[in-house]
Enzyme design. Structure first.
Site, mmCIF file in Angstrom:
data_model
loop_
_atom_site.group_PDB
_atom_site.id
_atom_site.type_symbol
_atom_site.label_atom_id
_atom_site.label_comp_id
_atom_site.label_asym_id
_atom_site.label_seq_id
_atom_site.Cartn_x
_atom_site.Cartn_y
_atom_site.Cartn_z
ATOM 1 N N ARG A 51 0.842 -1.220 0.000
ATOM 2 C CA ARG A 51 0.000 0.000 0.000
ATOM 3 C C ARG A 51 0.869 1.258 0.000
ATOM 4 O O ARG A 51 0.533 2.243 -0.668
ATOM 5 C CB ARG A 51 -0.942 -0.015 1.208
ATOM 6 C CG ARG A 51 -1.924 1.152 1.193
ATOM 7 C CD ARG A 51 -2.953 1.051 2.294
ATOM 8 N NE ARG A 51 -2.377 1.207 3.609
ATOM 9 C CZ ARG A 51 -3.054 1.076 4.753
ATOM 10 N NH1 ARG A 51 -4.347 0.771 4.721
ATOM 11 N NH2 ARG A 51 -2.458 1.238 5.911
ATOM 12 N N ARG A 98 9.871 27.643 -2.449
ATOM 13 C CA ARG A 98 8.493 27.165 -2.452
ATOM 14 C C ARG A 98 7.892 27.351 -3.833
ATOM 15 O O ARG A 98 7.767 28.487 -4.313
ATOM 16 C CB ARG A 98 7.664 27.932 -1.407
ATOM 17 C CG ARG A 98 6.225 27.448 -1.327
ATOM 18 C CD ARG A 98 5.395 28.239 -0.325
ATOM 19 N NE ARG A 98 4.009 27.768 -0.337
ATOM 20 C CZ ARG A 98 3.082 28.179 -1.205
ATOM 21 N NH1 ARG A 98 3.375 29.091 -2.117
ATOM 22 N NH2 ARG A 98 1.852 27.678 -1.160
ATOM 23 N N HIS A 100 4.836 25.287 -6.449
ATOM 24 C CA HIS A 100 3.904 24.152 -6.486
ATOM 25 C C HIS A 100 4.431 22.971 -7.303
ATOM 26 O O HIS A 100 4.246 21.820 -6.932
ATOM 27 C CB HIS A 100 2.550 24.592 -7.043
ATOM 28 C CG HIS A 100 1.744 25.398 -6.065
ATOM 29 N ND1 HIS A 100 2.146 26.616 -5.587
ATOM 30 C CD2 HIS A 100 0.554 25.151 -5.478
ATOM 31 C CE1 HIS A 100 1.251 27.095 -4.748
ATOM 32 N NE2 HIS A 100 0.262 26.221 -4.657
ATOM 33 N N LYS A 143 -2.706 7.235 0.861
ATOM 34 C CA LYS A 143 -2.624 7.539 2.298
ATOM 35 C C LYS A 143 -1.791 8.820 2.455
ATOM 36 O O LYS A 143 -0.611 8.794 2.836
ATOM 37 C CB LYS A 143 -2.019 6.342 3.057
ATOM 38 C CG LYS A 143 -2.427 6.290 4.525
ATOM 39 C CD LYS A 143 -2.217 4.910 5.102
ATOM 40 C CE LYS A 143 -2.355 4.831 6.611
ATOM 41 N NZ LYS A 143 -3.581 5.318 7.203
ATOM 42 N N LEU A 199 -9.704 4.418 1.666
ATOM 43 C CA LEU A 199 -8.371 3.865 1.874
ATOM 44 C C LEU A 199 -8.530 2.344 1.959
ATOM 45 O O LEU A 199 -9.371 1.867 2.731
ATOM 46 C CB LEU A 199 -7.754 4.402 3.170
ATOM 47 C CG LEU A 199 -6.318 3.918 3.323
ATOM 48 C CD1 LEU A 199 -5.381 4.779 2.499
ATOM 49 C CD2 LEU A 199 -5.896 3.901 4.769
HETATM 50 N N1 PDD Z 1 -5.815 5.239 9.539
HETATM 51 N N2 PDD Z 1 -9.582 4.671 6.185
HETATM 52 C C1 PDD Z 1 -8.914 5.760 6.604
HETATM 53 C C2 PDD Z 1 -9.309 7.096 6.079
HETATM 54 C C3 PDD Z 1 -7.859 5.624 7.528
HETATM 55 O O1 PDD Z 1 -7.196 6.723 7.940
HETATM 56 C C4 PDD Z 1 -7.548 4.333 8.037
HETATM 57 C C5 PDD Z 1 -6.452 4.115 9.031
HETATM 58 C C6 PDD Z 1 -8.276 3.228 7.557
HETATM 59 C C7 PDD Z 1 -7.979 1.814 8.019
HETATM 60 O O2 PDD Z 1 -6.778 1.322 7.469
HETATM 61 P P1 PDD Z 1 -5.903 0.220 8.242
HETATM 62 O O3 PDD Z 1 -6.823 -0.889 8.571
HETATM 63 O O4 PDD Z 1 -4.865 -0.184 7.263
HETATM 64 O O5 PDD Z 1 -5.342 0.885 9.472
HETATM 65 C C8 PDD Z 1 -9.274 3.437 6.641
HETATM 66 C C9 PDD Z 1 -4.643 5.140 10.383
HETATM 67 C C10 PDD Z 1 -4.758 4.167 11.493
HETATM 68 C C11 PDD Z 1 -4.224 6.540 10.805
HETATM 69 O O6 PDD Z 1 -4.399 7.435 10.005
HETATM 70 O O7 PDD Z 1 -3.686 6.709 11.900
#
Ligand code: PDD
Length: 278
Positions: A51, A98, A100, A143, A199
């Site tokens: 991921r 800076r 973009h 993420k 996510l």
């Molecule tokens: N976040 N969706 C979002 C928007 C998230 O931020 C997370 C996890 C998940 C779950 O993903 P996972 O099972 O892989 O932790 C779904 C982490 C924990 C954080 O931002 O701290």
């Protein structure tokens, strides 16, 4: 003092410094991972690194590290006696001015630290959640460290005495502010399919694998908000909070207001699976 990893060095946290010209600081130009570790062992590391690589590709970056290279970086940060998680953040790096557009030559900033996983208080009683319009951007599969949308939504839920916000778009349930969402409807466990709107949670994958291996009926499908409100169970899942049953949504109780039996079963299976990997 806690040691952290920054660009190849292990440093006391107070000595780890990043330039104010780092693009993570100026633009939120970076991505992150959260990887649990139980008794010092990283949980589903290969999945988390996959991921991570997808997130990097999503922002047109790549880091040439294997899963074992990452493991070698993380291991010195872990203690064997506690449940912990690695927070890994990679930004595009320092650029002298800076602008973009991407800088031409830039070295990514790589930071990792370890924190304790504190079991979520009240897990066995269930939590309250609030549904809110999903006001985030369209690339939620990345993420990204740019979490303003998520934190404003989470805070709105907290302000109303709820532990999580359930995000809704065009009448359909998307995910939590920092979690994936599950519902049990007519005896079937349902979670929204992977797309750029959510996510792809590693906990989500584990739950579906456990359901498949234990003959718990499940499917990946869209969930209308109305269907969520009349579900027999609603849960949210993430690496740091694991699986939390929601017993009250927008001030209305879910089913009988107690965590459901499918949740209890999956939570027990998850705890047994974690132990089996130690
Ligand atoms: N976040 N969706 C979002 C928007 C998230 O931020 C997370 C996890 C998940 C779950 O993903 P996972 O099972 O892989 O932790 C779904 C982490 C924990 C954080 O931002 O701290």
């Amino acid at each position: 003092m806690q040691k952290v990893f920054l660009n190849g060095d292990y440093l006391p946290i107070d000595e780890a410094k990043v330039s104010v010209l780092d693009r993570g600081f100026l633009f939120g130009d970076g991505i992150y991972e959260v990887i649990p570790a139980y008794a010092g062992r990283l949980f589903r590391l290969a999945d988390h690194i996959q991921r991570l690589n997808n997130s990097l590709a999503g922002i047109r970056m790549s880091i040439d590290n294997s899963v074992s290279d990452w493991e070698a970086i993380f291991n010195p940060l872990l203690e064997s006696s506690k449940d912990q998680y690695i927070y890994l953040q990679i930004t595009r790096g320092y650029a002298p001015k800076r602008d973009h557009g991407f800088p031409e030559k830039v070295i990514p900033t790589i930071f990792a630290m370890c924190s304790e996983i504190v079991p979520f208080a009240g897990k066995f009683n269930g939590i309250k959640a609030l549904t809110l319009d999903d006001t985030r951007w369209q690339l939620c599969n990345i993420k990204a460290i740019t979490l303003l949308g998520n934190i404003l939504l989470r805070q709105q839920a907290l302000d109303q005495g709820c532990a999580e916000a359930i995000l809704v778009k065009n009448g359909y349930v998307i995910e939590g502010a920092a979690s994936n969402v599950f519902a049990v409807i007519e005896g079937e466990l349902i979670t929204p399919p992977k797309s750029n709107e959510i996510l792809p949670g590693i906990t989500r994958d584990v739950i579906l694998e456990l359901a498949a291996a234990n003959n718990i009926p499940y499917r990946e499908d869209i969930i209308a908000l109305e269907a969520l409100k009349s579900a027999s169970e609603v849960w949210v899942a993430s690496s740091t909070r694991e699986i939390l049953p929601i017993v009250e949504l927008d001030g209305e109780v879910i089913a009988d207001g107690k965590p459901g039996e499918v949740w209890l079963k999956i939570d027990q299976l998850l705890q047994a699976y974690k132990k089996s990997l130690l």
